[in-house]
Design a protein around this motif. Sequence first.
Motif, short mmCIF file in Angstrom:
data_model
loop_
_atom_site.label_atom_id
_atom_site.label_comp_id
_atom_site.label_asym_id
_atom_site.label_seq_id
_atom_site.Cartn_x
_atom_site.Cartn_y
_atom_site.Cartn_z
N MET A 1 -114.60 -5.98 -2.72
CA MET A 1 -114.83 -5.08 -1.59
C MET A 1 -116.08 -4.24 -1.87
N SER A 2 -116.98 -4.23 -0.94
CA SER A 2 -118.21 -3.46 -1.14
C SER A 2 -117.91 -1.98 -0.98
N ASN A 3 -118.81 -1.16 -1.50
CA ASN A 3 -118.66 0.28 -1.35
C ASN A 3 -118.65 0.67 0.12
N ARG A 4 -119.48 0.00 0.89
CA ARG A 4 -119.60 0.37 2.29
C ARG A 4 -118.26 0.16 3.00
N THR A 5 -117.59 -0.95 2.70
CA THR A 5 -116.29 -1.23 3.29
C THR A 5 -115.29 -0.18 2.87
N PHE A 6 -115.31 0.16 1.58
CA PHE A 6 -114.40 1.18 1.08
C PHE A 6 -114.60 2.50 1.84
N TYR A 7 -115.85 2.90 2.01
CA TYR A 7 -116.14 4.16 2.68
C TYR A 7 -115.66 4.14 4.13
N ASN A 8 -115.88 3.02 4.81
CA ASN A 8 -115.41 2.92 6.19
C ASN A 8 -113.90 3.04 6.26
N GLU A 9 -113.22 2.46 5.28
CA GLU A 9 -111.76 2.54 5.28
C GLU A 9 -111.28 3.96 5.04
N VAL A 10 -111.97 4.68 4.16
CA VAL A 10 -111.61 6.08 3.91
C VAL A 10 -111.72 6.87 5.21
N LEU A 11 -112.82 6.69 5.92
CA LEU A 11 -113.03 7.45 7.17
C LEU A 11 -112.01 7.07 8.23
N ILE A 105 -122.37 14.40 -6.10
CA ILE A 105 -121.59 13.73 -5.06
C ILE A 105 -120.21 13.35 -5.58
N LYS A 106 -120.11 13.05 -6.87
CA LYS A 106 -118.79 12.74 -7.45
C LYS A 106 -117.81 13.89 -7.28
N GLU A 107 -118.32 15.12 -7.31
CA GLU A 107 -117.44 16.29 -7.15
C GLU A 107 -116.79 16.31 -5.77
N LEU A 108 -117.37 15.60 -4.83
CA LEU A 108 -116.84 15.61 -3.46
C LEU A 108 -115.73 14.58 -3.25
N GLU A 109 -115.44 13.80 -4.29
CA GLU A 109 -114.37 12.79 -4.23
C GLU A 109 -114.50 11.95 -2.95
N GLU A 110 -113.48 11.97 -2.07
CA GLU A 110 -113.55 11.14 -0.87
C GLU A 110 -114.67 11.56 0.08
N GLY A 111 -115.14 12.79 -0.07
CA GLY A 111 -116.27 13.25 0.75
C GLY A 111 -117.50 12.38 0.56
N ALA A 112 -117.57 11.69 -0.56
CA ALA A 112 -118.69 10.78 -0.81
C ALA A 112 -118.76 9.68 0.24
N ALA A 113 -117.64 9.45 0.92
CA ALA A 113 -117.61 8.43 1.97
C ALA A 113 -118.60 8.74 3.09
N LEU A 114 -119.06 9.99 3.16
CA LEU A 114 -119.95 10.38 4.25
C LEU A 114 -121.42 10.39 3.83
N GLN A 115 -121.72 9.90 2.63
CA GLN A 115 -123.11 10.06 2.18
C GLN A 115 -124.11 9.23 2.99
N ASP A 116 -123.65 8.14 3.59
CA ASP A 116 -124.57 7.32 4.40
C ASP A 116 -125.03 8.02 5.67
N ILE A 117 -124.33 9.10 6.03
CA ILE A 117 -124.72 9.84 7.23
C ILE A 117 -126.15 10.37 7.10
#
Length: 142
Positions: A1-11, A105-117
């Motif tokens: 699973m790519s990071n991008r997919t993971f981030y989309n799933e988190v959101l 960004i690691k400190e933001l945990e799941e917040g990292a899912a928004l870094q592509d914004i």
Amino acid sequence: MSNRTFYNEVLTDHNIYPDNKKPLEGANMTKEGVNPSCGDDIVLMLTYEDGIIKDAGFVGEGCAISQASTDIMINLIKGKTKAEAEHLSDIFLRMIQGEASEEEIKELEEGAALQDISHMPARVKCAVLGWRTLNELLKNAE
Ligand code: ZN
């Protein structure tokens, strides 16, 4: 699973099954945050005591990014001091500008899912709505 997919799933997950989207009983700080460019409208509620965010919740409506970002933010700030919450907010806002380091960004945990914004200028106001509303509240917190 790519990071991008993971981030989309988190959101998607936080949008459909939010942890914190409910009126907060006993809240002593409340602030509405509006992003007219998208139609996002939230009310952030905190129970703030002895310099600590004891609990938080929100209600409102808006796009998936605004709602998921606020939900993730609340998971991060619950139980934190004002200074700790402001530290995380500072990192998040810089991440959205593309200016935070990987370590930060690691400190933001799941917040990292928004870094592509940071590559989607039209969605920036959606992503930062919860955090900007939090800053407004904390400005007045003792
Ligand atoms: Zn939006």
